[in-house]
Design a protein around this motif. Sequence first.
Motif, PDB file in Angstrom:
ATOM      1  N   LEU A   1       7.501   3.411   5.360  1.00 41.69           N
ATOM      2  CA  LEU A   1       7.258   1.968   5.190  1.00 41.69           C
ATOM      3  C   LEU A   1       6.354   1.272   4.192  1.00 41.69           C
TER       4      LEU A   1
ATOM      5  N   GLU B   1       8.805   2.176   0.890  1.00 42.25           N
ATOM      6  CA  GLU B   1       9.566   0.990   0.740  1.00 42.25           C
ATOM      7  C   GLU B   1       8.437  -0.247   0.321  1.00 42.25           C
TER       8      GLU B   1
ATOM      9  N   LEU C   1       6.243  -1.993   1.682  1.00 36.79           N
ATOM     10  CA  LEU C   1       5.941  -3.224   2.744  1.00 36.79           C
ATOM     11  C   LEU C   1       4.406  -3.173   2.776  1.00 36.79           C
ATOM     12  N   THR C   2       4.002  -4.547   3.334  1.00 43.78           N
ATOM     13  CA  THR C   2       2.679  -4.674   3.585  1.00 43.78           C
ATOM     14  C   THR C   2       2.539  -4.113   5.068  1.00 43.78           C
TER      15      THR C   2
ATOM     16  N   GLY D   1       4.470  -6.413   7.273  1.00 44.81           N
ATOM     17  CA  GLY D   1       5.810  -6.193   7.204  1.00 44.81           C
ATOM     18  C   GLY D   1       6.059  -4.806   7.834  1.00 44.81           C
ATOM     19  N   ALA D   2       5.336  -3.928   7.812  1.00 44.11           N
ATOM     20  CA  ALA D   2       5.672  -2.458   8.431  1.00 44.11           C
ATOM     21  C   ALA D   2       5.749  -2.807  10.015  1.00 44.11           C
TER      22      ALA D   2
ATOM     23  N   ARG E   1       8.669  -4.474  10.904  1.00 42.13           N
ATOM     24  CA  ARG E   1       9.927  -3.754  10.985  1.00 42.13           C
ATOM     25  C   ARG E   1       9.918  -2.883  12.146  1.00 42.13           C
TER      26      ARG E   1
END
Length: 103
Positions: A58, A62, A64-65, A68-69, A72
């Motif tokens: 992640l 991906e 993501l911060t 964000g991870a 998710r």
Amino acid sequence: MLQRTYKIGEVASLTGLKPFVLRFWETEFPQLAPVRTKKGQRLYTDEHLDLVTRIKALLYEEKLTIDGARRRLADAGRDVSVLRQVYDELKAIRCLLDDPPVT
């Protein structure tokens, strides 16, 4: 059956991460909570290893911060519970259809 456990150095080697990154992720991701021995040594399970691999993907693949991870991973947990609820409801409906009530 005993579950396989890994020390932090082993997890670091298997995942290509530094131990300090794993320790930091423990503070950021509540799901990543290895068992501690009486001496305070971290013991990761196969589930922890899978989670570390998922977090790494992640963040690094991906892009993501951390926030964000974290979201998710939380959403993925909710998806599983929703699927379980739908499965249970469909199973109950099937039981009703297979064995209709006598009138």
